[in-house]
Design a protein around this motif. Structure first.
Motif, PDB file in Angstrom:
ATOM      1  N   ASP A 458       0.884  -1.270  -0.032  1.00 19.36           N
ATOM      2  CA  ASP A 458       0.080   0.093  -0.064  1.00 19.36           C
ATOM      3  C   ASP A 458       0.869   1.264  -0.064  1.00 19.36           C
ATOM      4  OD1 ASP A 458      -2.199  -1.738  -0.041  1.00 19.36           O
ATOM      5  OD2 ASP A 458      -2.396  -1.509   2.246  1.00 19.36           O
ATOM      6  N   ALA A 459       1.923   1.206   0.904  1.00 21.75           N
ATOM      7  CA  ALA A 459       2.666   2.425   0.843  1.00 21.75           C
ATOM      8  C   ALA A 459       3.512   2.740  -0.435  1.00 21.75           C
ATOM      9  CB  ALA A 459       3.995   2.223   2.001  1.00 21.75           C
ATOM     10  N   ALA A 460       3.898   1.500  -1.335  1.00 23.66           N
ATOM     11  CA  ALA A 460       4.708   1.748  -2.452  1.00 23.66           C
ATOM     12  C   ALA A 460       3.497   2.400  -3.263  1.00 23.66           C
ATOM     13  CB  ALA A 460       5.123   0.351  -3.071  1.00 23.66           C
ATOM     14  N   ASN A 461       2.362   1.972  -3.434  1.00 27.85           N
ATOM     15  CA  ASN A 461       1.379   2.519  -4.320  1.00 27.85           C
ATOM     16  C   ASN A 461       1.174   3.899  -3.958  1.00 27.85           C
ATOM     17  OD1 ASN A 461       1.081  -0.130  -5.510  1.00 27.85           O
ATOM     18  ND2 ASN A 461      -0.717  -0.655  -4.174  1.00 27.85           N
ATOM     19  N   GLY A 462       0.925   4.130  -2.867  1.00 23.86           N
ATOM     20  CA  GLY A 462       0.783   5.529  -2.398  1.00 23.86           C
ATOM     21  C   GLY A 462       1.981   6.516  -3.067  1.00 23.86           C
ATOM     22  N   THR A 463       3.260   5.771  -2.939  1.00 20.98           N
ATOM     23  CA  THR A 463       4.514   6.602  -3.367  1.00 20.98           C
ATOM     24  C   THR A 463       4.377   6.975  -4.559  1.00 20.98           C
ATOM     25  OG1 THR A 463       5.679   5.621  -1.472  1.00 20.98           O
ATOM     26  CG2 THR A 463       6.706   6.593  -3.323  1.00 20.98           C
ATOM     27  N   ALA A 464       3.933   5.991  -5.437  1.00 21.13           N
ATOM     28  CA  ALA A 464       3.956   5.869  -6.967  1.00 21.13           C
ATOM     29  C   ALA A 464       2.678   7.206  -7.387  1.00 21.13           C
ATOM     30  CB  ALA A 464       3.304   4.729  -7.535  1.00 21.13           C
ATOM     31  N   GLY A 465       1.546   7.209  -6.624  1.00 22.84           N
ATOM     32  CA  GLY A 465       0.706   7.986  -6.945  1.00 22.84           C
ATOM     33  C   GLY A 465       1.206   9.472  -6.480  1.00 22.84           C
TER      34      GLY A 465
END
Length: 677
Positions: A458-465
């Motif tokens: 989830d953190a990686a996806n948030g960082t990508a966003g």
């Protein structure tokens, strides 16, 4: 058999606590640290925004009052330009009516240029002794004002110091210089016991300056407004004029009209105004108090408003919120650790009881007393299985003792088989316990890792966003910088046009100078001819002298215009050079933004790559968790196999009924087992 004590860090309970509490504690500390840091930043930003909003609200209120005064004097000037000019009685009544309609004004007035309406002498003769609002030569300069002792009494006097004061001479110079800003807001000063500022607007006829319209505004209402805000906000307010004089100060009324450079604020005002509302930390050099200062400008009059708040008032609520958050985090962490300790104790308690019972059975004591099953998990099932195993063994031993009378022929073989079977079952029980414990540990660890990897995903996806949003922001910034380049080019071209027009004005000024010189020469010749004519040339001599005086004045004015044109050309040339430098700087900024955008593209690509890899790890952990569950099911099957082995042992016992030769030997063998009666 002696009970073997396992060290805490090698035991199941120690491993469970070590492998759960330590990672969770580190994770909680990290998350709380980041959260508290973000909370501090958000709370401080909110308080700074509140200060900025408050100082802007103050400036808006002051601007509203100034605009009202400027609008009033502009209407007065427009009324003069559209039919009221020259109608002195109506103009005087109009100024008086303005003062009646606007109680916030302390004075209202008109001021004409000398004989601007060609009526000074005639009007002076017509009014006789009623010379209120007139100069000695009949100049129309009526000034209506409120008596400082009785605010309801309105009196009239002629205007004073017109040729040297900003309220008149300043407006005239602004108009003659061609400034777009026509109005004038003067510096504050004390007049008849009241602190006032003057706000004036030029009156023009046919493009020519003929006088002013103005009002005086007392600053007492401004002090009252500031004092009210001080009591409500627990803050000090400072107002500074365009030329750096203090208009109002809630902290010390004695600072009024003093230059700000002579006060403790001398070194901080410019820094505060550059921030345009954002608070600046400052320590009062006199009191040593730590303060926040926020400032903004009032466009009309170019005043400065500064709001002063103690840092303790701003920071105390922030630290209180952070303290509460830390306390809640500590309580939450303690509750989590307590729950983990409780779960670890619950799991290992049943396993320890099963281990103790197995060791007791291994020593030959079948009178095992196990606690009642309190849970439905694997530990409870293991404890029940060990109890049933002990009971089964006790029953088998009892039957063997009953059959020892008939065990004769196969005593040796049956004894050996029984001992071997006993060792096998005991070893199997211990192995089953260890394997079950290991499987439980693997299952718990797999689930914990699975949740952790999910959070990381989830953190990686948030960082990508966030990275994608950053890229869009950089693209917008690049577009804005391109527009700024175009704007600077446009300004440079317009400055070039202004420079060309200044050169044309220079040519016209040169022509006027030549005409003035020729006119002067003609007036000299005319004077000579008049002298020759004697008495008959006296009138012509007066005219020639006036022409020569006008030529001299024209020459002086031409020199002033030429000087101003040269200064304007120099200023425009400097502006063109500065705009060129600024254009180069902006272009370098555009190149830098393009470089940053390229780097951000690489970062976004790497973030998406990492996100994909974390997804693969997440799938692997999910598969590992399912594998642990399969192992646990296999352990249940092994337990069923143990039960089948017990049934096979019963068949062996049935076959031993035919053994009768070794009854005494078998009795000695089974005598070591203790069976409860």
């Amino acid at each position: 058999m002696e009970h073997q004590r396992i060290p805490f860090h090698k035991g199941l309970r120690g491993k469970m606590l070590l492998y759960t509490i330590l990672p969770i504690s580190i994770l909680l500390i990290t998350i709380n640290g980041l959260t508290l840091s973000k909370l501090f930043s958000v709370l401080r930003a909110d308080n700074e925004e509140l200060l900025a909003m408050r100082v802007k609200n103050i400036a808006d209120e002051v601007e509203k009052e100034n605009l009202e005064a400027i609008t009033t004097v502009k209407v007065m000037a427009l009324a003069e330009e559209n039919g009221l000019f020259g109608k002195r009685e109506e103009s005087k009544a109009f100024a008086r009516q303005v003062l009646d309609e606007f109680p916030q004004f302390t004075g209202a007035y008109f001021g004409y240029e000398p004989n601007a309406d060609q009526d000074d002498q005639q009007y002076l003769s017509s009014v006789g002794n009623r010379v209120e609002g007139l100069g000695p030569s009949g100049r129309f300069i009526p000034y209506w004002f409120r008596d400082h002792k009785d605010n309801t009494t309105i009196r009239i006097n002629p205007l004073e110091d017109m040729e040297t004061s900003l309220y008149y001479d300043g407006v005239r110079k602004k108009f003659l210089s061609g400034s777009e800003e026509k109005y004038m807001v003067t510096e504050p000063y004390v007049y008849e016991g009241k602190m006032i500022v003057e706000q004036t607007f030029p009156i023009t006829k046919g493009g020519k300056f003929v006088g002013i319209a103005g009002v005086d505004v007392a600053l007492g209402d401004l002090d009252t407004f500031f004092d009210d805000l001080k009591s409500r906000w627990d803050a000090e307010i400072l107002a500074i004029s365009r030329l750096g004089k203090i208009i109002s100060a809630t902290s010390d009324a004695g600072l009024k009209t003093r230059p700000v450079g002579e006060t403790v604020y001398a070194d901080i005002v410019d820094d505060v105004m550059r921030q345009d509302g954002r608070p600046v930390a400052w320590t009062d050099p006199v009191t040593g108090e730590a303060l926040f200062l926020a400032g903004t400008r009032v466009p009309t009059g170019d005043w400065k408003i500064i709001l002063q708040v103690p840092q303790s008032k701003v920071m105390t609520p922030i630290w209180r919120s952070l303290t509460n958050a830390i306390l809640l985090s500590v309580i939450g962490g303690a509750v989590t650790i307590a729950l983990l300790v409780y779960v670890a104790n619950s799991v290992t308690r049943g396993i320890n009881d099963a281990v103790a019972a197995s060791m007791q059975v291994a020593t030959g004591d079948l009178a095992v007393r196990l606690p009642e099953r309190t849970t439905d998990d694997e530990t409870g099932l293991l404890l029940t299985t060990v109890g049933e195993m002990a009971k089964s063994l006790a029953a088998v031993v009892g039957k063997v003792k009953e059959a020892t009378v008939r065990l004769t022929s196969t005593a040796t073989e049956l004894s050996a088989a029984s001992r071997e079977q006993d060792r096998t079952i005991s070893s199997f029980g211990e192995s089953t316990s260890r394997i079950s414990a290991a499987v439980n540990e693997i299952t718990a660890t797999s689930q914990e890792l699975f949740h952790t990897v999910s959070q990381v995903t989830d953190a990686a996806n948030g960082t990508a966003g966030l990275a994608d949003e950053g890229r869009v922001g950089i693209e917008r910034m690049g577009t804005a910088m391109g527009q700024l380049v175009e704007a600077t080019r446009s300004v440079s071209s317009k400055l070039g046009v202004i420079r060309d027009k200044a050169e044309r004005i220079d040519v016209v000024v040169t022509t006027i100078s030549k005409v003035s010189e020729q006119t002067n020469m003609l007036s000299v010749n005319a004077a000579i001819e008049a002298e020759k004519a004697g008495v008959h040339g006296t009138g012509f001599l007066v005219v020639s002298r006036e022409i020569r005086r006008m030529a001299d004045q024209t020459a002086v004015a031409t020199l002033d215009i030429e000087r101003m044109v040269q200064e304007m050309r120099a200023a425009v040339s400097a502006g063109v050079m500065e705009m060129d430098k600024f254009t180069v700087t902006v272009r370098e900024g555009v190149d830098e933004i393009e470089r940053i955008s390229h780097q951000l593209e690489q970062i976004i690509s790497q973030v998406h790559d990492v996100s994909g890899r974390i997804e693969s790890v997440n799938e692997g952990m999910s598969a590992q968790s399912r594998g642990a569950t399969d192992i646990r099911d296999a352990m249940h099957q092994l337990t069923d196999g143990a039960k089948q082995s017990a049934a096979s042992l019963a068949e062996v016992q049935k076959a031993g009924r035919h053994v009768q030769a070794a009854v005494e030997s078998l009795r000695g063998t089974v005598a070591r087992f203790k069976v409860s009666t």
